[in-house]
Design a protein around this motif. Sequence first.
Motif, PDB file in Angstrom:
ATOM      1  N   ALA A  31       0.833  -1.209   0.000  1.00 38.79           N
ATOM      2  CA  ALA A  31       0.000   0.000   0.000  1.00 38.79           C
ATOM      3  C   ALA A  31       0.863   1.251   0.000  1.00 38.79           C
ATOM      4  CB  ALA A  31      -0.943  -0.013   1.204  1.00 38.79           C
ATOM      5  N   GLU A  32       1.965   1.202   0.761  1.00 38.41           N
ATOM      6  CA  GLU A  32       2.872   2.356   0.793  1.00 38.41           C
ATOM      7  C   GLU A  32       3.456   2.614  -0.591  1.00 38.41           C
ATOM      8  OE1 GLU A  32       5.798   1.773   3.990  1.00 38.41           O
ATOM      9  OE2 GLU A  32       4.795   3.432   5.025  1.00 38.41           O
ATOM     10  N   GLN A  33       3.756   1.517  -1.314  1.00 35.11           N
ATOM     11  CA  GLN A  33       4.363   1.657  -2.644  1.00 35.11           C
ATOM     12  C   GLN A  33       3.328   1.904  -3.739  1.00 35.11           C
ATOM     13  OE1 GLN A  33       6.351  -2.074  -2.681  1.00 35.11           O
ATOM     14  NE2 GLN A  33       8.089  -1.379  -1.469  1.00 35.11           N
ATOM     15  N   SER A  34       2.051   1.806  -3.412  1.00 32.91           N
ATOM     16  CA  SER A  34       1.015   1.950  -4.437  1.00 32.91           C
ATOM     17  C   SER A  34       0.831   3.410  -4.824  1.00 32.91           C
ATOM     18  CB  SER A  34      -0.311   1.402  -3.902  1.00 32.91           C
ATOM     19  OG  SER A  34      -0.879   2.338  -3.002  1.00 32.91           O
ATOM     20  N   LYS A  35       0.001   3.633  -5.829  1.00 32.83           N
ATOM     21  CA  LYS A  35      -0.275   5.004  -6.273  1.00 32.83           C
ATOM     22  C   LYS A  35      -1.419   5.635  -5.482  1.00 32.83           C
ATOM     23  CE  LYS A  35       1.545   4.184 -10.854  1.00 32.83           C
ATOM     24  NZ  LYS A  35       1.202   3.431 -12.067  1.00 32.83           N
ATOM     25  N   ALA A  36      -1.996   4.898  -4.544  1.00 32.70           N
ATOM     26  CA  ALA A  36      -3.134   5.419  -3.773  1.00 32.70           C
ATOM     27  C   ALA A  36      -2.741   6.690  -3.029  1.00 32.70           C
ATOM     28  CB  ALA A  36      -3.604   4.358  -2.781  1.00 32.70           C
ATOM     29  N   SER A  37      -3.688   7.596  -2.858  1.00 34.26           N
ATOM     30  CA  SER A  37      -3.433   8.856  -2.154  1.00 34.26           C
ATOM     31  C   SER A  37      -3.668   8.736  -0.657  1.00 34.26           C
ATOM     32  CB  SER A  37      -4.320   9.957  -2.725  1.00 34.26           C
ATOM     33  OG  SER A  37      -3.952  10.219  -4.056  1.00 34.26           O
ATOM     34  N   ALA A  38      -4.314   7.646  -0.230  1.00 28.91           N
ATOM     35  CA  ALA A  38      -4.542   7.426   1.196  1.00 28.91           C
ATOM     36  C   ALA A  38      -4.802   5.941   1.417  1.00 28.91           C
ATOM     37  CB  ALA A  38      -5.727   8.252   1.687  1.00 28.91           C
ATOM     38  N   VAL A  39      -4.651   5.533   2.681  1.00 30.56           N
ATOM     39  CA  VAL A  39      -4.770   4.106   2.985  1.00 30.56           C
ATOM     40  C   VAL A  39      -5.565   3.922   4.286  1.00 30.56           C
ATOM     41  CG1 VAL A  39      -3.481   1.964   3.398  1.00 30.56           C
ATOM     42  CG2 VAL A  39      -2.527   3.697   1.879  1.00 30.56           C
ATOM     43  N   ILE A  40      -6.459   2.941   4.292  1.00 28.95           N
ATOM     44  CA  ILE A  40      -7.172   2.567   5.510  1.00 28.95           C
ATOM     45  C   ILE A  40      -6.319   1.517   6.222  1.00 28.95           C
ATOM     46  CG2 ILE A  40      -9.334   1.673   6.476  1.00 28.95           C
ATOM     47  CD1 ILE A  40     -10.513   2.150   3.555  1.00 28.95           C
ATOM     48  N   VAL A  41      -5.992   1.760   7.476  1.00 24.22           N
ATOM     49  CA  VAL A  41      -5.136   0.818   8.219  1.00 24.22           C
ATOM     50  C   VAL A  41      -5.770   0.517   9.577  1.00 24.22           C
ATOM     51  CG1 VAL A  41      -2.999   1.606   7.076  1.00 24.22           C
ATOM     52  CG2 VAL A  41      -3.780   2.712   9.188  1.00 24.22           C
ATOM     53  N   SER A  42      -5.171  -0.436  10.276  1.00 21.20           N
ATOM     54  CA  SER A  42      -5.715  -0.794  11.587  1.00 21.20           C
ATOM     55  C   SER A  42      -5.182   0.159  12.653  1.00 21.20           C
ATOM     56  CB  SER A  42      -5.355  -2.237  11.924  1.00 21.20           C
ATOM     57  OG  SER A  42      -3.965  -2.329  12.072  1.00 21.20           O
ATOM     58  N   LEU A  43      -5.789   0.113  13.831  1.00 19.05           N
ATOM     59  CA  LEU A  43      -5.480   1.058  14.905  1.00 19.05           C
ATOM     60  C   LEU A  43      -4.007   0.998  15.321  1.00 19.05           C
ATOM     61  CD1 LEU A  43      -8.693   0.549  17.097  1.00 19.05           C
ATOM     62  CD2 LEU A  43      -8.187   2.445  15.535  1.00 19.05           C
ATOM     63  N   GLU A  44      -3.373  -0.170  15.137  1.00 12.38           N
ATOM     64  CA  GLU A  44      -1.992  -0.329  15.602  1.00 12.38           C
ATOM     65  C   GLU A  44      -0.973   0.423  14.739  1.00 12.38           C
ATOM     66  OE1 GLU A  44      -3.645  -3.599  14.730  1.00 12.38           O
ATOM     67  OE2 GLU A  44      -4.789  -2.908  16.469  1.00 12.38           O
ATOM     68  N   VAL A  45      -1.330   0.738  13.517  1.00 12.65           N
ATOM     69  CA  VAL A  45      -0.343   1.358  12.614  1.00 12.65           C
ATOM     70  C   VAL A  45      -0.048   2.788  13.057  1.00 12.65           C
ATOM     71  CG1 VAL A  45       0.125   2.097  10.244  1.00 12.65           C
ATOM     72  CG2 VAL A  45      -0.989  -0.113  10.676  1.00 12.65           C
ATOM     73  N   LYS A  46       1.206   3.055  13.334  1.00  9.93           N
ATOM     74  CA  LYS A  46       1.583   4.392  13.822  1.00  9.93           C
ATOM     75  C   LYS A  46       2.153   5.251  12.690  1.00  9.93           C
ATOM     76  CE  LYS A  46       0.114   3.237  17.761  1.00  9.93           C
ATOM     77  NZ  LYS A  46      -1.310   3.481  17.915  1.00  9.93           N
TER      78      LYS A  46
END
Lengths: 334, 334, 334
Positions: free
Chosen positions: C49-64
Motif C-alpha cells: 500500500a505504501e508503494q502503491s499510487k493510492a493517495s490514502a490508505v485505511i489501516v488498523s489502529l496499531e499502525v503508527k
Amino acid sequence: MKKSLKELSELVGGEISGENVFIKGVAKAEEAKEGEITFAVSGRFLKKAEQSKASAVIVSLEVKEFNKPIIRVKNPRLAFAQLLEFFTPQRFRFLGVHTTAIIGKNVKIGQRVTVGPYSVVEDGAILGDDVYLSSFTYLGRGVSVGKGSFFHPRVTVLDGTSIGERVIIHSGAVIGSDGFGFVKKEDGSYYKIPQVGRVIVEDEVEIGANVSIDRATTGETRIGKGTKIDNLVHIAHNVKVGENVVMVALVGISGSSSIGDGVILAGQAGVTEHVNIGSGAMVAAKAGVTKDIPPNLFVSGFPARNHAKQKRIKAVTYRLPEILKRIERLEKLV
Amino acid sequence: MKKSLKELSELVGGEISGENVFIKGVAKAEEAKEGEITFAVSGRFLKKAEQSKASAVIVSLEVKEFNKPIIRVKNPRLAFAQLLEFFTPQRFRFLGVHTTAIIGKNVKIGQRVTVGPYSVVEDGAILGDDVYLSSFTYLGRGVSVGKGSFFHPRVTVLDGTSIGERVIIHSGAVIGSDGFGFVKKEDGSYYKIPQVGRVIVEDEVEIGANVSIDRATTGETRIGKGTKIDNLVHIAHNVKVGENVVMVALVGISGSSSIGDGVILAGQAGVTEHVNIGSGAMVAAKAGVTKDIPPNLFVSGFPARNHAKQKRIKAVTYRLPEILKRIERLEKLV
Amino acid sequence: MKKSLKELSELVGGEISGENVFIKGVAKAEEAKEGEITFAVSGRFLKKAEQSKASAVIVSLEVKEFNKPIIRVKNPRLAFAQLLEFFTPQRFRFLGVHTTAIIGKNVKIGQRVTVGPYSVVEDGAILGDDVYLSSFTYLGRGVSVGKGSFFHPRVTVLDGTSIGERVIIHSGAVIGSDGFGFVKKEDGSYYKIPQVGRVIVEDEVEIGANVSIDRATTGETRIGKGTKIDNLVHIAHNVKVGENVVMVALVGISGSSSIGDGVILAGQAGVTEHVNIGSGAMVAAKAGVTKDIPPNLFVSGFPARNHAKQKRIKAVTYRLPEILKRIERLEKLV
C-alpha cells in the motif's frame, strides 16, 4: 386422501400388524406427523421411527415386535417410495405448446406434448407422446425426445442429441456441448478439433441440475439405460456409460472412458481418459481412477486402488509419527 | 463430398503412400467406416487404425510400413482436426437479429451479426462483425463482444465484461458474476464487499458449459489469449490467467491467483488464493496448489509438490504395512 | 463524487492522520490510482500500500507511522467495503414488471418490484417489496421471495421454495431441484423416490453462480441466515445449513447432513451423508468429511481429521524415502 393401513399394504405387497389405522401422508421419521406413515430399515432407524410421531411404519420382514402399527415388506425403502408417489399429487399436467414457444420447421410433435413458455425447438426436432418440456427449454436441430420424458425448466439439449423415453432432466443441464479437444501447435497455441459427434441418452436416465455432457468428437457419447446422474457432474466426449450407473454430485469423467453397468461413482470422484471401469465396480468419494478397474472391485484414493488395501495403508500412515520414534529408538540401540 | 487422398494431403501439407483412394469423411479409429480417413499417433493407436474399417490413415513422418494408404504429416492430430473441419458442414449461418431479441439503448451492432430468439442485450453493448449469439443470450450493460465470437445458447455475460475476438462460449457459462468477498463482523455475520471490477476475456479463448468466472472486486479478472477452459470450471475474482492455458473440467482457481502462460491444470485441480503458477507448469488431476509453483514444474498431490518426489513418496507409502512388519522384526531382534 | 479524508473517516468511524486529501474512489492496492484510497491489514500488504499510487490508505489502529495519509479503524477490510459501497453507483434501479414477463394466477406482488424480460412466475408466487428479479427468472408455483431480495439474470427457483429477505442469487443457480434419491430394485435398476419436500433459504443468504440446492425428499432443505455460498456448490436433499456458514466454490454436501453455525468449508471440500459438523468448525480445501466433526475443530484430509495431527503425519510422510533407507541400514546392522 386417506387410506387404511390394510389398503396401503396391498399397494406395496406387504402384510400388516397392529391396528388398521388411517393414513393421510408419508414422511421421513424426523418430519412425520400424526396420521402419517414412515419407514425404517435397520437398527438406529427403527428406534428413530418408534420414537417419531408417525402413526405407522414400513419395516422389513424380519421385524417382529414394534410399538406402532406396521407394514412388513421385502424392501421398506421401495415401499416408502411407492407410497410417497401414491400420496403425491401429480405436479405437472398437460398444457400444450405455449404461444410463446418458437417451433422450427419439420418438427414432429406427438400426442399430449407440453412445451413451456419461452422455449425454442429448432428444425427437425422430434417430440414423442407425453413429452413435457418446461419453460425455457432449448432443443437444437434434429434433437429427438422419447415418450414420456420430462424436462424441468431451462434444459439445453444441443443439435443431434437423442434422448430416450421416460428420461428426466433437471434445470441448467447442458447436453451436447462441444468436447474439449485441441491440438497443440508449435507456437504453443491450440487448434480446435471440430466436435461433430453426438450424445445418446437411453431410456429412464435421470440427469441432475447444471450437469454437462459433451458430444463426441466423432461418433457418440452414450449414457446407458436407467443411469442416474446427480448435480454438477461432467461427462466428456466419447464417454460410454453403461446401464444403471450412479454418479453422485461433482463427479468428472474424462474423454473416451467407459463405465460398466451398475458402477457407482461417489461424490467428487474423477476418472481419467481412455480407461475402463468394470461392471459393478464402486469408486469411493474423491477417488481418482487413473487406470482400468476390474469388475466389482471397490476402489478409493488417488490413484484409485483396492479399497481394502488402501485402508490398511491409511491405518499405518496414521501411525507414522510413532513409527518414526520407534526407528529413532532402534538407531540408538543398534 | 468426396476427395482423393492426394487432394487431402495437399490440404494438410503431407505426403501420401499407397493407393490414391477417395475419401468422404473423417472419424476416430473405433468409429471409422469404409471410405473414411482416421489418424494414429503412436504404437497401440497405429495398430488400432490398421485394424479399423478406415480406408486411409493420417500418420507421423516416422511411419514407414502400413497396411492401408496413408498421409504422412508432422502432426497427425492437427491434420485430423483440419480434415474434420474440412468435411464438416458449417453448423451455423447468419440469421440476423431475431424479432424477439430485446436490444437496449445505444447498442452498436456490426455487420452480419446474429442475435438468437429470446436474447436480452442491455444498454451500451457493442457487438463486432460476424458475432453469433444463439438463443437466450444475456449481455449486460456495456458488454463488448469482438469480431467473430460465437455463443452457444444460454450464455450469461454480465455488466461491463469485455469479450475478445473469435471467442467461443458454451451453454450455461456465466461471465462476470460477483466475486466471493465478505468481511466478518464482530457478531459473526458477513458484510458483502461490493464487486465493482470486471472480466476481460482475450481473443480465441474457449469457455465450457456451466463455467463461472467472477468479476474483480476492483480492477479486473483476466483470461489470456488462446486459453481453453473445460466445463464446470470456477475462476474467482481478480484471477489473472495467461495465454494458452488449459483448464480441465471442475478445476477451481481462488481469488487473486495468477496462472502463467501455457500452464495445464488437469481435472478437479484447485489453486488457493494469492499464489502464482509459473509459465509452463503442469498441475496433476485433483492436485491442490497452496503456494507459488516455479515455471515448467510438474506438481501433484495436496499440497501440490514436485511430481517426481510425490511418486517416490507414494511408492514407499504403498509399502507401509510391510515396512511396519520389518520394524517389528527389528525390535524383536534388538 | 469527491470527499475529503476527514469526511470518509466519519463514515467508517475512524481517525485520520496526515494531510486531509480529497478522495474520488476506492481500489485494491495493485490497481489504485492517484486520488483513490486503498486498505492494508498486515505486514507485506502495508508495504504494498505504501508503494502503491493510492493517495490514502485505511489501516488498523496499531499502525503508527505511514508514508501516506491514513484512516485508522478497528477493521480496515470492513471500512474498505463500506467506502467501496459508498463510491459505487447503484447498478440497479426499479423497472417494474416487464411486458414480456409471464405472471401466473394469484401471484402477489409488493411495492417497487422489478421482474425482468422473459421471466416466468408461476401461480401463487409471492414477491415482497423491493424484490428485483433480472431477465430470465423462473419462479415455480407457490415460491415466495422476501423483501429486498435480488436475483441476477437466469435464476431458477422451483415449486414451493421459500426465499428470505435481502437474499442475493447469482446467474445459473438452481434452487429446488429434485433430491438424488433412488431405491435399488432386484434387477439392478433404480426406482425414483419422489422428492416432495422443499427448500427454505433464510434472510441475507448469498448463493453463487451455477449452484444447485436440492429440495428435501420430505420436509425441508434449509440454508441458515447470513450463509454465503460460492459458485458451483452442490447441496443435497434434507441438508440443514446453519447461520453465517461459508462454502467456497465446488463444495459438495451429501444428503441429510447438518452444518453448524459459522462453519467454513474451503474449496472442493466434500461432506458425506448423515453427518453433523459442529458450529465454528473449519474444513480445509479438498477435505472429505466422513463422520461427525466436533465444534470449532479444524479438519483436513480424506477422511477429514484434526488438521494439526494431519500436518504431523504429512511431515513424516514426506520423509518416507529417507525412513526406508534408515530401516534398510538397521537391517544390515542387526
